[in-house]
Design an enzyme around this catalytic site. Structure first.
Site, PDB file in Angstrom:
ATOM      1  N   GLU A 280       0.829  -1.216   0.000  1.00  0.00           N
ATOM      2  CA  GLU A 280       0.000   0.000   0.000  1.00  0.00           C
ATOM      3  C   GLU A 280       0.860   1.262   0.000  1.00  0.00           C
ATOM      4  O   GLU A 280       0.752   2.093   0.908  1.00  0.00           O
ATOM      5  CB  GLU A 280      -0.911  -0.001   1.231  1.00  0.00           C
ATOM      6  N   GLY A 282       1.936   4.933  -0.558  1.00  0.00           N
ATOM      7  CA  GLY A 282       1.287   6.209  -0.840  1.00  0.00           C
ATOM      8  C   GLY A 282       2.361   7.190  -1.240  1.00  0.00           C
ATOM      9  O   GLY A 282       2.678   7.389  -2.412  1.00  0.00           O
ATOM     10  N   ARG A 283       3.008   7.748  -0.214  1.00  0.00           N
ATOM     11  CA  ARG A 283       4.077   8.728  -0.383  1.00  0.00           C
ATOM     12  C   ARG A 283       5.141   8.274  -1.392  1.00  0.00           C
ATOM     13  O   ARG A 283       5.630   9.081  -2.180  1.00  0.00           O
ATOM     14  CB  ARG A 283       4.712   8.893   0.990  1.00  0.00           C
ATOM     15  N   ARG A 319       2.111  19.505   6.526  1.00  0.00           N
ATOM     16  CA  ARG A 319       3.151  18.629   7.068  1.00  0.00           C
ATOM     17  C   ARG A 319       4.167  19.343   7.968  1.00  0.00           C
ATOM     18  O   ARG A 319       4.500  18.821   9.043  1.00  0.00           O
ATOM     19  CB  ARG A 319       3.886  17.893   5.939  1.00  0.00           C
ATOM     20  N   TYR A 323       3.530  17.581  11.457  1.00  0.00           N
ATOM     21  CA  TYR A 323       4.461  16.478  11.717  1.00  0.00           C
ATOM     22  C   TYR A 323       5.901  16.955  11.881  1.00  0.00           C
ATOM     23  O   TYR A 323       6.808  16.117  11.953  1.00  0.00           O
ATOM     24  CB  TYR A 323       4.491  15.502  10.531  1.00  0.00           C
ATOM     25  N   CYS A 350      -3.542  32.907  10.464  1.00  0.00           N
ATOM     26  CA  CYS A 350      -3.397  33.455  11.809  1.00  0.00           C
ATOM     27  C   CYS A 350      -3.092  32.376  12.832  1.00  0.00           C
ATOM     28  O   CYS A 350      -3.935  32.037  13.678  1.00  0.00           O
ATOM     29  CB  CYS A 350      -4.657  34.220  12.191  1.00  0.00           C
ATOM     30  N   GLU A 351      -1.949  31.773  12.741  1.00  0.00           N
ATOM     31  CA  GLU A 351      -1.465  30.763  13.680  1.00  0.00           C
ATOM     32  C   GLU A 351       0.050  30.892  13.729  1.00  0.00           C
ATOM     33  O   GLU A 351       0.693  30.996  12.677  1.00  0.00           O
ATOM     34  CB  GLU A 351      -1.765  29.337  13.185  1.00  0.00           C
ATOM     35  N   TYR A 379       0.399  13.918   0.853  1.00  0.00           N
ATOM     36  CA  TYR A 379      -0.109  14.567   2.069  1.00  0.00           C
ATOM     37  C   TYR A 379       0.036  16.085   1.979  1.00  0.00           C
ATOM     38  O   TYR A 379       0.306  16.760   2.966  1.00  0.00           O
ATOM     39  CB  TYR A 379       0.579  13.999   3.330  1.00  0.00           C
TER      40      TYR A 379
END
Ligand SMILES: Cc1ncc(COP(=O)(O)O)c(C=O)c1O
Length: 420
Positions: A280, A282-283, A319, A323, A350-351, A379
């Site tokens: 499987e 993905g990345r 990301r 992460y 605004c973070e 992602y």
């Protein structure tokens, strides 16, 4: 399998980053920024590399749609024979729409609803990857109610702690919500043997994401194959072993997982067990096939720090803040003569956690310059949001010499669609 400089996707030629036969700057001018660009040839090349590595055993690449569910990407993968690993009814819908055959689709996830199970049974998917006793009972009930048979494998938690770059991406140890605890697995298969609507056909494991060492896979495979042999003795007609995804790629100068080495260690074991192998990735199929293009809005000096404010941030690429993910960032055009200084590349949201890179040594850009955020094909868009009222970016594909829009940029009307 690491991309060398010459074969690098989106190479720098004569001082400018290219997207196929055109420059990143031209693509950004035509389609606007922030913008995701995917190179479909690279996606196909990665899928073929897996297929070649695992040629010694009957196998299926069930591409993990969550990494990048763009229909053009899915279609390119379908064309080279990939199946799909989906985690929701929405991803199943996408995969089918892109032409991925149902008999190549596995359905993962800890929270499958009744409606999603009905949808998957209706499509005739290859198998459910079951994560709990409650889910297995629910699948049996839904199958009974529809006079259907449900094929499944149990996702076992092998209690293998693989080294991943962030604790949120380790999934194969006992303390995560994923998989069925080792000690409960056999009982679950036995339960299924008593339900005529259930066909236990597989055994599944997924140990985490962005794993660059082969050893944890080898340990996990050995564990599940041993269990698989016991299950067969118990009368379970196993057809496949699914080793999940998580195959790490190179985001910086450190290499990703050596897929050929993984294949060398896994192929014979699975073949000797007389099982089909499901993978499987993905990345590993789409990560380095994508870039995010962002335009510099302001360069702000504050308390001795330099902030490069660009038009994309955590709402486009989560990301880095979620992460601690690292992405190479470079100017799309020539930058000779610019001073190189550590800067924070930040978005407009605004973070405080809204950044693409912190303390990164970069040629200090000017407002209007285009920056290339590399290895953003996985992602990236799939985790993008409308936070702060931001329309999600457009996605463009490079396909040979052609550059075409794969998904238009959202408009303000898209932000309120569906509201009363
Ligand atoms: C069950 C399962 N399979 C496959 C994947 C794909 O992982 P990656 O993109 O790291 O290969 C994931 C990622 O979370 C997953 O949970």
């Amino acid at each position: 399998m690491g991309a060398g400089v010459l074969t690098r996707t989106f190479p720098r030629v004569d001082g400018v980053v290219r997207c196929g036969t055109t420059s990143a700057e031209e693509v950004a001018r035509e389609f606007g920024t922030p913008l995701y660009v995917y190179d479909l040839d690279r996606v196909r090349e990665r899928a073929r590399a897996f297929t070649e590595a695992f040629v010694g055993v009957d196998h299926l690449l069930a591409y993990s749609v969550k990494a990048n569910g763009n229909l053009s990407v899915l279609r390119a993968l379908a064309e080279v024979g990939c199946g799909a690993d989906v985690t929701s009814g929405g991803e199943l819908y996408r995969a089918r729409l892109a032409g991925i055959p149902a008999e190549r689709i596995v359905f993962a996830g800890v929270g499958k609803t009744r409606a999603e199970i009905e949808q998957a049974l209706g499509e005739g998917i290859l198998a459910f990857n079951v994560e709990s006793r409650g889910e297995l009972d629910r699948i049996a009930e839904v199958a009974d109610a529809h006079g259907a048979r449900a094929r499944f494998g149990v996702r076992v938690n092998p209690d293998v702690l693989a080294s991943t770059p962030h604790r949120y991406t380790a999934t194969g140890h006992a303390a995560t919500k994923f998989g069925v605890p080792w000690s409960d697995v056999r009982a679950l298969y036995h339960r299924a043997l008593e339900r005529p609507s259930l066909d236990a056909v597989g055994i599944d494991v997924h140990i985490g994401s962005q794993i660059v060492g082969v050893d944890p896979y080898e340990r996990a495979v050995d564990r599940v194959l041993e269990l698989g042999a016991e299950l067969r003795e118990d009368g379970v007609a196993l057809e496949y072993v699914d080793i999940g995804g998580g195959f790490g790629i190179s985001y910086d100068d450190r290499p990703g997982l050596d897929i050929d080495d993984l294949a060398r260690r896994v192929v014979l074991r699975v073949r000797d067990a007389d099982l089909r192998l499901l993978l499987e990735p993905g990345r590993a199929l789409v990560g380095d096939a994508g870039v995010l293009l962002v335009r510099v809005q302001y360069v702000k000096e504050s308390e001795g720090k330099t902030f490069v404010v660009v038009d994309g941030g955590m709402s486009e690429l989560l990301r880095p803040s979620h992460y601690g993910g690292f992405h190479e960032i470079e100017p799309a055009g020539p930058s000779e003569g610019r001073p190189i200084r550590p800067v924070d590349v930040v978005g407009p949201i605004c973070e405080t956690g809204d950044f693409l890179a912190l303390d990164r040594a970069l040629p200090v850009p000017s407002p209007g310059d285009l920056l290339v955020v590399r290895t953003a094909g996985a992602y990236g868009f799939s985790m993008a949001s409308n936070y702060n009222g931001r329309p999600r970016p457009a996605e463009v594909v490079v396909d040979g010499t052609e550059v075409r829009l794969a998904r238009r940029r959202e408009r303000h009307e898209d932000l309120t669609r569906g509201e009363a």
